[in-house]
Write an enzyme that holds these catalytic residues in place. Structure first.
Site, PDB file in Angstrom:
ATOM      1  N   LYS A  11       3.626  23.326   5.634  1.00 35.60           N
ATOM      2  CA  LYS A  11       4.961  23.307   4.993  1.00 35.60           C
ATOM      3  C   LYS A  11       4.821  22.944   3.518  1.00 35.60           C
ATOM      4  CE  LYS A  11       7.629  19.466   5.432  1.00 35.60           C
ATOM      5  NZ  LYS A  11       8.130  18.900   4.165  1.00 35.60           N
ATOM      6  N   ASN A  12       3.989  21.903   3.239  1.00 34.98           N
ATOM      7  CA  ASN A  12       3.949  21.356   1.870  1.00 34.98           C
ATOM      8  C   ASN A  12       3.050  22.142   0.928  1.00 34.98           C
ATOM      9  OD1 ASN A  12       5.792  19.563   2.757  1.00 34.98           O
ATOM     10  ND2 ASN A  12       4.365  17.862   2.984  1.00 34.98           N
ATOM     11  N   ARG A  80      14.794  18.222  -1.195  1.00 33.69           N
ATOM     12  CA  ARG A  80      14.291  17.688  -2.475  1.00 33.69           C
ATOM     13  C   ARG A  80      13.289  18.650  -3.106  1.00 33.69           C
ATOM     14  NH1 ARG A  80      12.797  12.959  -5.254  1.00 33.69           N
ATOM     15  NH2 ARG A  80      10.691  13.101  -6.074  1.00 33.69           N
ATOM     16  N   CYS A 104      17.047  10.036   0.066  1.00 32.32           N
ATOM     17  CA  CYS A 104      16.907  10.474   1.454  1.00 32.32           C
ATOM     18  C   CYS A 104      16.505   9.285   2.318  1.00 32.32           C
ATOM     19  CB  CYS A 104      15.888  11.588   1.537  1.00 32.32           C
ATOM     20  SG  CYS A 104      14.267  10.986   1.166  1.00 32.32           S
ATOM     21  N   ARG A 109      13.067   7.875  -4.311  1.00 32.64           N
ATOM     22  CA  ARG A 109      12.388   9.113  -4.756  1.00 32.64           C
ATOM     23  C   ARG A 109      12.900   9.605  -6.119  1.00 32.64           C
ATOM     24  NH1 ARG A 109      11.597  12.924   0.408  1.00 32.64           N
ATOM     25  NH2 ARG A 109       9.741  13.556  -0.723  1.00 32.64           N
ATOM     26  N   ASP A 293       2.678  10.658   5.708  1.00 34.71           N
ATOM     27  CA  ASP A 293       3.414  11.553   6.612  1.00 34.71           C
ATOM     28  C   ASP A 293       2.964  11.436   8.061  1.00 34.71           C
ATOM     29  OD1 ASP A 293       3.783  14.273   4.215  1.00 34.71           O
ATOM     30  OD2 ASP A 293       4.829  12.371   4.476  1.00 34.71           O
ATOM     31  N   ARG A 385      12.830  20.863  10.465  1.00 27.92           N
ATOM     32  CA  ARG A 385      12.505  21.119   9.040  1.00 27.92           C
ATOM     33  C   ARG A 385      11.015  21.343   8.863  1.00 27.92           C
ATOM     34  NH1 ARG A 385      15.395  17.266   4.741  1.00 27.92           N
ATOM     35  NH2 ARG A 385      14.039  18.602   3.491  1.00 27.92           N
TER      36      ARG A 385
HETATM   37  C1  EPZ Z   1       5.409  15.272  -1.146  1.00 23.40           C
HETATM   38  O1  EPZ Z   1       6.641  14.688  -1.528  1.00 23.40           O
HETATM   39  C2  EPZ Z   1       5.614  15.766   0.275  1.00 23.40           C
HETATM   40  N1  EPZ Z   1       6.702  16.743   0.314  1.00 23.40           N
HETATM   41  C3  EPZ Z   1       5.981  14.576   1.181  1.00 23.40           C
HETATM   42  O2  EPZ Z   1       6.067  15.063   2.510  1.00 23.40           O
HETATM   43  C4  EPZ Z   1       4.845  13.553   1.116  1.00 23.40           C
HETATM   44  O3  EPZ Z   1       5.211  12.418   1.881  1.00 23.40           O
HETATM   45  C5  EPZ Z   1       4.614  13.138  -0.344  1.00 23.40           C
HETATM   46  O4  EPZ Z   1       4.341  14.300  -1.153  1.00 23.40           O
HETATM   47  C6  EPZ Z   1       3.451  12.175  -0.486  1.00 23.40           C
HETATM   48  O5  EPZ Z   1       2.293  12.773   0.027  1.00 23.40           O
HETATM   49  C7  EPZ Z   1       6.444  18.017  -0.098  1.00 23.40           C
HETATM   50  O6  EPZ Z   1       5.343  18.344  -0.532  1.00 23.40           O
HETATM   51  C8  EPZ Z   1       7.598  18.980  -0.003  1.00 23.40           C
HETATM   52  P1  EPZ Z   1       5.509  12.140  -4.413  1.00 23.40           P
HETATM   53  P2  EPZ Z   1       6.881  14.267  -3.084  1.00 23.40           P
HETATM   54  O7  EPZ Z   1       6.132  12.702  -5.641  1.00 23.40           O
HETATM   55  O8  EPZ Z   1       6.237  15.275  -3.974  1.00 23.40           O
HETATM   56  C9  EPZ Z   1       7.468   8.227  -6.170  1.00 23.40           C
HETATM   57  C10 EPZ Z   1       7.057  15.433   4.611  1.00 23.40           C
HETATM   58  O9  EPZ Z   1       7.377  14.692   5.546  1.00 23.40           O
HETATM   59  N2  EPZ Z   1       7.828   9.067  -7.332  1.00 23.40           N
HETATM   60  O10 EPZ Z   1       4.024  12.095  -4.312  1.00 23.40           O
HETATM   61  O11 EPZ Z   1       8.313  13.982  -3.268  1.00 23.40           O
HETATM   62  C11 EPZ Z   1       8.287   8.594  -4.942  1.00 23.40           C
HETATM   63  O12 EPZ Z   1       9.522   7.923  -4.957  1.00 23.40           O
HETATM   64  C12 EPZ Z   1       7.346  15.004   3.183  1.00 23.40           C
HETATM   65  O13 EPZ Z   1       6.501  16.554   4.736  1.00 23.40           O
HETATM   66  C13 EPZ Z   1       8.384   8.475  -8.461  1.00 23.40           C
HETATM   67  O14 EPZ Z   1       8.581   7.253  -8.499  1.00 23.40           O
HETATM   68  O15 EPZ Z   1       6.046  12.909  -3.126  1.00 23.40           O
HETATM   69  C14 EPZ Z   1       7.407   8.114  -3.817  1.00 23.40           C
HETATM   70  O16 EPZ Z   1       7.614   6.733  -3.619  1.00 23.40           O
HETATM   71  C15 EPZ Z   1       7.994  13.625   3.115  1.00 23.40           C
HETATM   72  N3  EPZ Z   1       8.734   9.248  -9.512  1.00 23.40           N
HETATM   73  C16 EPZ Z   1       5.986   8.339  -4.355  1.00 23.40           C
HETATM   74  O17 EPZ Z   1       6.114   8.483  -5.765  1.00 23.40           O
HETATM   75  C17 EPZ Z   1       8.532  10.609  -9.522  1.00 23.40           C
HETATM   76  O18 EPZ Z   1       8.854  11.267 -10.529  1.00 23.40           O
HETATM   77  C18 EPZ Z   1       5.331   9.606  -3.797  1.00 23.40           C
HETATM   78  O19 EPZ Z   1       6.137  10.691  -4.160  1.00 23.40           O
HETATM   79  C19 EPZ Z   1       7.968  11.203  -8.367  1.00 23.40           C
HETATM   80  C20 EPZ Z   1       7.613  10.416  -7.295  1.00 23.40           C
END
Ligand code: EPZ
Length: 405
Positions: A11-12, A80, A104, A109, A293, A385
């Site tokens: 998915k990701n 998102r 969410c 996030r 995850d 999803r």
């Molecule tokens: C991706 O989300 C995945 N989703 C998530 O999978 C996964 O948990 C996550 O990466 C971490 O591996 C997709 O790829 C669609 P991040 P993403 O930006 O990109 C903080 C699932 O279940 N952050 O690495 O949103 C954020 O709040 C989903 O398949 C900031 O603070 O993850 C979080 O605490 C859930 N500022 C941490 O970083 C930013 O600008 C990780 O977020 C961006 C992120």
């Protein structure tokens, strides 16, 4: 439970490859695309921007010609990952407008890392009510960007913004998740010049324009891990097929420490649960650490381990919401801040449960399979999803599961 299960496309990765196509021109074909609701939502986003998408039986054709840069509010709020379109549309059109994604079930996030990267490349970004408006009328320019945190989405967003920027962009402290290597390979197949995916420094040499490409989506390591944990938690033995075992090392090490027998043979991983599951101590980390995850599913497995397991969540700030539901099944789990302690083994008893988000829902299914009696899980739309044909795949492993309206 026992048997074999076929794992689908990630998915990701698929969601990001779909967005990357917006940078190119012409007809794209993606194979091994999972038929899940997030992919269908992203197809709607692409069509709202002017692309044409045809999707059936894991094969997706995308036609990209003229595009516009305003994304529909309701789609961004529901998923998102839609904010991933900012980079490509800014690079291609010089402007983009997206609704702020809703918070969410797993935490705040924010988008600060995405936005600061785009601003360093020359974009001006304003908040207009609930909508982000980004402009780069004179195009984006390469920049040397250091992330305060290795955000997966921000890494992919900036990679995509940079492929059509003037000059070179360097992303330091980049995320290293395997899905990012898929994005790099797909962009390069379209004519981009990206190197370093999988390491913490990614370099992108801007080019004038991109063409189109065909691509096969990598297997979903989180889907695979979920089924391995379902087999382990129910004391069973079985095999996940069509996977990339090297993407699952953190999980395989964890389940081995619990006493499981693991056999890797090409693109197949077999697991056999021990008589007595041993407890574990774990911390979730950005890749190559233990994936957040799989955190809820791992906690479900801990309910059957003999002793006290402990897990610290360091990636998201609110990813223990499902503990309330696990306790309804009989789990003994105590949360203190970002740490949860689970005492086992506990006899779980089927009951009525509420899935709050995708991976929480998966964890409730894993725990319910290990419980005595029937459970009724509400909120299956969250699970749909990210898991294609969940009940068919689990039934193939001997589970008694069916969808009820
Ligand atoms: C991706 O989300 C995945 N989703 C998530 O999978 C996964 O948990 C996550 O990466 C971490 O591996 C997709 O790829 C669609 P991040 P993403 O930006 O990109 C903080 C699932 O279940 N952050 O690495 O949103 C954020 O709040 C989903 O398949 C900031 O603070 O993850 C979080 O605490 C859930 N500022 C941490 O970083 C930013 O600008 C990780 O977020 C961006 C992120």
């Amino acid at each position: 439970m026992q048997g074999e299960v076929q794992i689908g496309g990630a998915k990701n990765s698929a969601l990001k490859l779909m967005v990357a196509a917006l940078l190119g021109q012409g007809a794209f074909c993606l194979e091994n695309v999972p038929h899940i609701t997030d992919v269908c939502t992203m197809a709607e986003v692409l069509e709202s921007l002017g692309a044409r998408v045809r999707f059936n039986a894991q094969r997706m054709e995308i036609e990209v010609n003229a595009l516009q840069g305003r994304t529909p509010e309701h789609l961004v709020k529901s998923m998102r990952a839609s904010v991933q379109v900012m980079g490509p549309l800014l690079a291609r059109l010089g402007w983009v407008e997206v609704a702020l994604p809703g918070g969410c079930a797993i935490g705040r996030r924010p988008l600060d890392i995405h936005l600061s990267g785009l601003q360093q490349m020359g974009a001006s970004i304003a908040l207009n009510g609930e909508r982000l408006v980004a402009r780069a009328p004179r195009g984006l320019r390469g920049a040397d960007i250091t992330f305060r945190y290795p955000s997966v989405g921000a890494t992919e967003n900036i990679m995509m913004a940079a492929v059509l920027a003037k000059g070179e962009t360097v992303i330091r402290n980049a995320a290293r998740e395997p899905e990012i290597a898929d994005v790099q390979a797909f962009l390069n197949a379209m004519g981009a010049r990206v190197t370093g995916a999988g390491t913490e420094v990614i370099r992108i040499e801007g080019v004038g324009e991109l063409g189109c490409a065909n691509f096969v989506v990598m297997p979903d390591r989180i889907e695979a891990g979920t089924y391995l944990l379902a087999l382990l938690t129910t004391g069973g033995a079985g095999t996940v097929c069509s996977v990339r075992p090297e993407h699952l090392s953190p999980l395989l090490n964890a389940v081995r420490s619990m006493g499981a027998e693991i056999a890797v043979d090409g693109d197949r991983i077999s697991v056999a649960a021990p008589k007595r599951l041993r407890p574990f101590g774990l911390v979730t980390r950005p890749y190559p650490g233990f994936p957040t995850d799989l955190q809820p599913q791992m906690v479900a497995a801990a309910t059957q381990a003999h002793g006290r397991s402990e897990l610290r969540e360091t990636v998201f700030d609110q990813r223990f919401g499902y503990l309330t539901e696990l306790r309804k099944l009989g789990a003994v789990a105590r949360q203190k801040g970002q740490v949860v302690a689970i005492h086992g083994p506990t006899k779980l008893h089927g009951t009525r449960l509420e899935a709050g988000d995708l991976r929480a829902g998966a964890a409730l299914v894993v725990a319910a399979l290990a419980a005595e009696g029937q459970s009724l899980i509400h909120g299956s739309q969250h699970i749909d999803r990210g898991y294609e044909a969940l009940e068919r795949k689990l039934s193939g492993l001997g589970a008694r599961i069916r969808r009820v309206e």
